[in-house]
Design a protein around this motif. Structure first.
Motif, mmCIF file in Angstrom:
data_model
loop_
_atom_site.group_PDB
_atom_site.id
_atom_site.type_symbol
_atom_site.label_atom_id
_atom_site.label_comp_id
_atom_site.label_asym_id
_atom_site.label_seq_id
_atom_site.Cartn_x
_atom_site.Cartn_y
_atom_site.Cartn_z
ATOM 1 N N MET A 1 0.828 -1.179 0.000
ATOM 2 C CA MET A 1 0.000 0.000 0.000
ATOM 3 C C MET A 1 0.873 1.243 0.000
ATOM 4 N N SER A 45 -6.806 4.344 -5.199
ATOM 5 C CA SER A 45 -8.124 3.722 -5.043
ATOM 6 C C SER A 45 -9.161 4.683 -4.479
ATOM 7 N N ASN A 70 -12.900 4.109 -5.806
ATOM 8 C CA ASN A 70 -13.724 4.419 -4.639
ATOM 9 C C ASN A 70 -14.006 5.911 -4.486
ATOM 10 N N THR A 92 -5.093 3.120 7.169
ATOM 11 C CA THR A 92 -5.022 1.661 7.127
ATOM 12 C C THR A 92 -4.205 1.230 5.915
ATOM 13 N N SER A 93 -3.856 -0.020 5.880
ATOM 14 C CA SER A 93 -3.020 -0.515 4.789
ATOM 15 C C SER A 93 -3.815 -1.292 3.751
ATOM 16 N N GLU A 94 -5.098 -0.980 3.641
ATOM 17 C CA GLU A 94 -5.907 -1.763 2.714
ATOM 18 C C GLU A 94 -5.814 -1.324 1.253
ATOM 19 N N ASP A 95 -5.560 -0.046 0.985
ATOM 20 C CA ASP A 95 -5.484 0.376 -0.409
ATOM 21 C C ASP A 95 -4.670 1.656 -0.557
#
Length: 153
Positions: A1, A45, A70, A92-95
């Motif tokens: 990410m 994203s 998104n 966060t490290s999601e995207d």
């Protein structure tokens, strides 16, 4: 990410626009940097901005070029003098997320993520410029991966 830190484009003075929207130069520079980022196939994203007019307009220009799946979101805690430590805890490290905000917040956020101290400068932002941070392989440490600025002087 990766995360992308962007200082909003150059804005109009308060006497011309009380909300300090982007100036023609700010629009032009932001469009130029966004086009270059698209040419480099920068993937974003989502774009989060502070909600102030100049940050929202900057986010919209980047969104038009980079087409984040998104979209764009207004986010609290990204004002010029907001607490970078509290905000950093929301990342966060999601995207891959682009954050569009203001000084001194953006520079202090970069400092805090890289050094753990908001008052230890590590990078000088420019209006419309992008600073890409990524996690160092094998660690949880953030590092500067690259930057794309309107001016090199």
């Amino acid at each position: 990410m990766a995360i992308f830190l962007v200082q909003h484009g150059k804005s109009l003075s308060k006497d011309i626009d009380p909300e300090k929207g982007l100036s023609e130069e700010g629009i032009s520079e932001t469009e130029r940097i966004a086009t270059v980022a698209k040419g480099y196939d920068v993937h974003v994203s989502r774009i989060r901005h502070s909600g102030k007019k100049r940050a929202r307009q900057t986010a919209e220009i980047f969104s038009a070029a980079l087409e984040p799946e998104n979209g764009i979101q207004q986010s609290s805690g990204m004002g010029p003098l907001d607490d970078v430590v509290a905000f950093a805890d929301t990342i966060t490290s999601e995207d891959d997320i682009m954050f569009v905000g203001h000084l001194p917040f953006m520079e202090k956020l970069a400092s805090y993520l890289i050094t753990g101290m908001a008052d230890r400068p590590v990078f000088k932002c420019q209006n419309s410029g992008i600073l890409c941070l990524d996690k160092s392989p094998g660690t949880q440490s953030w590092v500067i991966k690259w930057s794309l600025m309107p001016n090199i002087g």
